[in-house]
Motif scaffolding. Structure first.
Motif, mmCIF file in Angstrom:
data_model
loop_
_atom_site.group_PDB
_atom_site.id
_atom_site.type_symbol
_atom_site.label_atom_id
_atom_site.label_comp_id
_atom_site.label_asym_id
_atom_site.label_seq_id
_atom_site.Cartn_x
_atom_site.Cartn_y
_atom_site.Cartn_z
ATOM 1 N N ASN A 80 -5.805 62.526 32.823
ATOM 2 C CA ASN A 80 -6.350 63.904 31.645
ATOM 3 C C ASN A 80 -7.308 63.242 30.730
ATOM 4 N N ILE A 81 -6.449 62.547 29.675
ATOM 5 C CA ILE A 81 -7.169 61.996 28.699
ATOM 6 C C ILE A 81 -8.353 61.568 28.757
ATOM 7 N N PHE A 82 -8.211 60.348 30.039
ATOM 8 C CA PHE A 82 -9.676 60.106 29.908
ATOM 9 C C PHE A 82 -10.826 61.042 30.812
ATOM 10 N N ALA A 83 -10.788 61.753 31.499
ATOM 11 C CA ALA A 83 -10.800 63.556 32.604
ATOM 12 C C ALA A 83 -11.855 64.163 30.368
ATOM 13 N N GLU A 84 -10.850 64.244 29.613
ATOM 14 C CA GLU A 84 -10.943 64.637 28.557
ATOM 15 C C GLU A 84 -12.275 64.220 27.165
ATOM 16 N N GLU A 85 -11.913 62.858 27.471
ATOM 17 C CA GLU A 85 -13.172 61.942 26.551
ATOM 18 C C GLU A 85 -14.368 61.609 27.543
ATOM 19 N N GLU A 86 -14.656 61.940 28.651
ATOM 20 C CA GLU A 86 -15.699 61.660 29.311
ATOM 21 C C GLU A 86 -16.123 63.781 29.183
ATOM 22 N N ARG A 87 -15.790 64.697 29.383
ATOM 23 C CA ARG A 87 -16.340 65.839 29.163
ATOM 24 C C ARG A 87 -16.534 65.675 27.636
ATOM 25 N N SER A 88 -16.129 65.355 26.913
ATOM 26 C CA SER A 88 -16.880 65.092 25.579
ATOM 27 C C SER A 88 -17.903 64.311 25.312
ATOM 28 N N GLY A 89 -18.464 63.610 26.088
ATOM 29 C CA GLY A 89 -19.180 62.887 26.072
ATOM 30 C C GLY A 89 -19.395 61.349 25.418
ATOM 31 N N HIS A 90 -17.650 60.810 25.424
ATOM 32 C CA HIS A 90 -17.633 59.511 25.453
ATOM 33 C C HIS A 90 -17.600 58.506 27.131
ATOM 34 N N VAL A 91 -17.595 57.590 26.662
ATOM 35 C CA VAL A 91 -16.967 56.971 27.537
ATOM 36 C C VAL A 91 -15.919 56.221 28.082
ATOM 37 N N VAL A 92 -16.092 56.197 29.533
ATOM 38 C CA VAL A 92 -14.780 55.082 29.319
ATOM 39 C C VAL A 92 -14.890 54.333 29.784
ATOM 40 N N PRO A 93 -14.916 52.614 29.446
ATOM 41 C CA PRO A 93 -15.305 51.525 29.892
ATOM 42 C C PRO A 93 -14.190 51.372 31.317
ATOM 43 N N VAL A 94 -15.021 50.594 32.539
ATOM 44 C CA VAL A 94 -14.362 49.750 33.378
ATOM 45 C C VAL A 94 -12.738 49.362 32.735
ATOM 46 N N PHE A 95 -12.164 48.992 32.243
ATOM 47 C CA PHE A 95 -11.343 48.337 31.822
ATOM 48 C C PHE A 95 -9.826 48.855 31.465
ATOM 49 N N LYS A 96 -10.121 50.699 30.632
ATOM 50 C CA LYS A 96 -9.564 51.475 30.579
ATOM 51 C C LYS A 96 -9.114 52.000 32.311
ATOM 52 N N LYS A 97 -10.084 51.791 32.994
ATOM 53 C CA LYS A 97 -9.550 52.517 34.211
ATOM 54 C C LYS A 97 -8.850 51.760 35.054
ATOM 55 N N ALA A 98 -8.900 50.539 34.279
ATOM 56 C CA ALA A 98 -7.627 49.311 35.430
ATOM 57 C C ALA A 98 -6.278 49.899 35.183
ATOM 58 N N LEU A 99 -5.944 50.844 34.075
ATOM 59 C CA LEU A 99 -5.234 51.567 34.281
ATOM 60 C C LEU A 99 -4.640 52.401 35.042
ATOM 61 N N LEU A 100 -5.338 53.038 35.633
ATOM 62 C CA LEU A 100 -5.155 53.618 36.820
ATOM 63 C C LEU A 100 -4.578 53.125 37.935
ATOM 64 N N HIS A 101 -5.205 52.069 38.369
ATOM 65 C CA HIS A 101 -4.452 51.129 39.373
ATOM 66 C C HIS A 101 -3.602 50.261 39.593
ATOM 67 N N GLY A 102 -3.232 50.130 38.676
ATOM 68 C CA GLY A 102 -1.841 48.809 38.422
ATOM 69 C C GLY A 102 -2.019 47.854 39.008
ATOM 70 N N ASN A 103 -0.888 48.622 40.364
ATOM 71 C CA ASN A 103 -0.300 46.938 41.091
ATOM 72 C C ASN A 103 -1.462 46.725 42.114
#
Length: 698
Positions: A80-103
């Motif tokens: 939800n944090i990432f989705a809100e950042e993207e809706r606000s016109g911000h960028v979620v770099p690929v390294f942060k998205k790694a948190l969604l796929h941990g193991n």
């Protein structure tokens, strides 16, 4: 300032136990549980020495595993944090998205396999070292030379984690060119791996830059049961009832900052640094993941160089941004690629369903197929059935795909290659459809229509608009499978429309680094001028050729002829030279040098190749040499290279011009000598790209 060398790893090999000097500082905000980083004081120790930081991997036995409810709760909140950042016109770099796929396993390379958690932890650790040297969020340029393995995304992510600009280099570039990139980008810090330390260390000494050396032991061992979002791992923190990502810069920072500088050859002869912001990279990744329907189920075979958009953005960032998996081979080898594509001696979990290459790679794969499989009817049937059933997508880029290769690959694999078009400056702009129906077809020699979010126009010589089109996600040309069949060709015209292709959109680069005037002249009315001539006809676009003959496409590279000419003119035998590209089915174009010698001097092809190898990349060494008495120039002293190609190599479309058996209309002139080599040049991707993607035979 004196150069300093730092070597970081988790465990030491015996050979490294004699390394002296350890600097330690624990900053738990940046490091979490991962311990020490080098201090400024450590950098003031004896110059030229390699320093090591003895970092122990996290003791996973101390980590309490969350239950499923805890895991799902935090995971949903981070999404939800990432989705809100993207809706606000911000960028979620690929390294942060790694948190969604941990193991989940992110990369398997020649050494080991690595989860998203392990890559993230290593990047976080390295970022602390980078921040200590460059300053957190300082947008300093960090140049790095890494092999095609898991260390590349670790370094790339660490640069972004720290708030710096990543400048990747190629292992195939000569030392002088690497040094030029470091100087031109005004890099503050250099990073490499042990296999390239001997290359980078002299550069760091000459330019007085700090050099960090890391190896695979730098990537920590983490228990598979350790949850990446467990607060004990200090990747997230709960403050005032809200979950936050620990140790990363703000979403606003990434929305306003640069991500990468990729170097591309220009018509001026000097490679130019193409500055891509995080917004540019995000747009390039998103349009491809949408159009080509990347998902976490994808497993992509990666053999491409990582200093180009094709290998770095398309083949690396796209699958990693959605939780996919990469099987990384350190170089292209046709035997190894066939083994991976067919799943030979491969566990089910490592079997690939996507592949990206350049046309030259497909030529080599076809040659290997003909030698090994073609005469065995059972293998022919097995290969086609296996590819149709198990491989979702195959991509060939960085040069136009010959129709013969398109057809032959379809016969072999049952896949139709989907060609696309792009450049370093714009990422991917055009693509044939992923979903085919009665209207949307992958036509050989065409590159489809604009990708989602990309706007193009075709303009005449006076920049008058002749045709415009914009791609929309999940609509029309890019509608998904479950939607109604796309039945209307956008802006269909009865007559072909021909002119320069120009591109606009969030994918288009920010600037050429430190070249404001060159940047300015490449844009008009908000569009980037590609310099390529395009034809819109029957609902699709075809690239007709380049408006600038001083750029040669060979084996996936886009090479500056002027740069090669500059170096060749340094040879004592050469009085005048023109470098051109001559057509070749395997390489796209081969590099030919047409030279006028000084009186009483001689020169052969092998001598020229040796001379050039020390000055340009191997892919830019001429494989054809033609000696003439006088260079044809016009009244203004300029060479018309199209006329030169016709004069000395016959019609440009004839492949024979690229071989020593060429039919040369000037061959009867005794003053002209021609030498040619069939030795291939390196096959990688560069600035301009026409990619092909495959799907099942229908």
């Amino acid at each position: 300032m004196s150069s300093v060398f730092l070597r970081f790893s988790v465990g030491f090999h015996a050979a490294r136990r004699s390394v002296r000097g350890v600097g330690c500082l624990r900053d738990k905000r940046l490091w979490g549980n991962f311990g020490p980083q080098v201090t400024a004081g450590a950098l003031q120790q004896t110059p030229g020495r390699t320093y090591a930081t003895n970092i122990k991997a996290q003791d996973s036995t101390t980590v309490k595993k969350f239950d499923a409810e805890d895991e799902n709760e935090i995971l949903e909140k981070i999404k939800n944090i990432f989705a809100e950042e993207e809706r606000s016109g911000h960028v979620v770099p690929v390294f942060k998205k790694a948190l969604l796929h941990g193991n989940k396993v992110a990369i398997k390379d020649q050494i080991n396999e690595y989860t998203y958690h392990r890559l993230y932890a290593a990047a976080k650790r390295l970022s602390a070292q980078i921040s200590n040297l460059c300053g957190s969020g300082s947008n300093a340029r960090v140049t790095f030379l890494c092999p095609n393995d898991a260390l590349y995304p670790v370094v790339q992510w660490a640069c972004w984690f720290s708030g710096q600009v990543a400048v990747p280099l190629s292992t195939r570039h000569p030392t002088e060119l690497l040094k030029y990139f470091v100087k031109d980008s005004e890099s503050t810090l250099l990073i490499t791996t042990p296999e390239y330390e001997a290359v980078m260390k002299p550069i760091s000494e000459a330019l007085q830059k700090v050099l960090i050396v890391i190896d695979h032991t730098f990537i920590p061992e983490i228990d598979a049961q350790s949850f990446i979002l467990d607060p004990k791992n200090e990747n997230v923190v709960r403050m005032a009832g809200q979950w936050n990502i620990e140790g990363v810069l703000s979403a606003d920072f990434y929305g306003k900052s640069d991500a990468m500088i990729l170097y591309t050859s220009g018509t001026t002869g000097n490679p130019k640094g193409v500055v891509l912001s995080h917004k540019n990279v995000n747009a390039q990744v998103n349009c491809l993941t949408d159009a080509w329907q990347f998902s976490s189920k994808d497993c992509l075979l990666h053999v491409l160089p990582l200093n180009h958009v094709h290998g770095c953005v398309n083949a690396l960032m796209c699958p990693l941004s959605v939780g996919g998996k990469l099987i990384m081979q350190d170089h292209f080898d046709s035997h190894n690629v066939w083994s991976a594509l067919l799943g030979i001696n491969t566990p089910t979990k490592d079997r690939v369903n996507m592949f990206m290459g350049v046309p030259t790679i497909y030529n080599f794969l076809i040659d290997e197929y003909d030698k090994i499989f073609a005469k065995n009817s059972r293998m022919v049937e097995y290969i086609q059935n296996h590819c149709e059933k198990n491989i979702r997508l195959m991509i060939s880029g960085s040069a136009p795909l010959p129709n013969t290769v398109f057809s032959r690959w379809y016969d072999i694999s049952g896949h139709r290659l989907l060609e696309r078009y792009g450049m370093t400056e714009i990422g991917m702009a055009l693509s044939n459809p992923y979903v085919e129906d009665k209207v949307r077809q992958r036509k050989p020699g065409t590159v489809g229509l604009p990708l989602p979010g990309v706007e193009i126009r075709i303009a005449d010589g006076d920049n008058k608009t002749l045709f415009t089109c914009k791609g929309e996600g999940n609509k029309g040309f890019w509608a998904k499978d479950e939607q109604p069949v796309y039945t209307k060709k956008p802006d269909s015209k009865s007559e072909p429309i021909i002119g320069e292709l120009q591109v606009k959109g969030p994918n288009v680069f920010k600037e050429y680094y430190n070249r404001p005037e060159e940047t300015k002249k490449e844009f008009i009315d908000g569009y980037f001028k590609t310099g390529d001539i395009a034809c819109y006809d029957d609902g699709s676009i075809k690239i007709m050729g380049r408006s600038n003959v001083d750029i040669i496409k060979s084996g996936g590279f886009k090479i500056s002829a002027l740069e090669i000419e500059t170096h060749i003119l340094e040879h004592p035998s050469i009085k005048d030279v023109a470098v051109v590209g001559i057509p070749d089915d395997t390489w796209g174009e081969r590099i030919a040098a047409i030279a006028v010698l000084r009186p009483n001097f001689e020169l052969d092809l092998e001598t020229l190749k040796v001379f050039c190898t020390d000055r340009v990349g191997k892919y830019a060494v001429p494989s054809v040499l033609k000696i003439i008495d006088e260079m044809p120039r016009n009244a203004m002293g300029k060479i018309n290279k199209r006329d030169v190609i016709r004069l000395y190599f016959g019609q440009p479309q004839k492949q024979e011009a690229a071989t020593s058996k060429a039919t040369d209309p000037a061959s009867e002139n005794k003053s002209t000598k021609s030498t040619s080599s069939s030795e291939p040049t390196d096959n990688e991707s560069k600035k301009s790209t026409t990619t092909a993607t495959t799907e099942k035979k229908s």
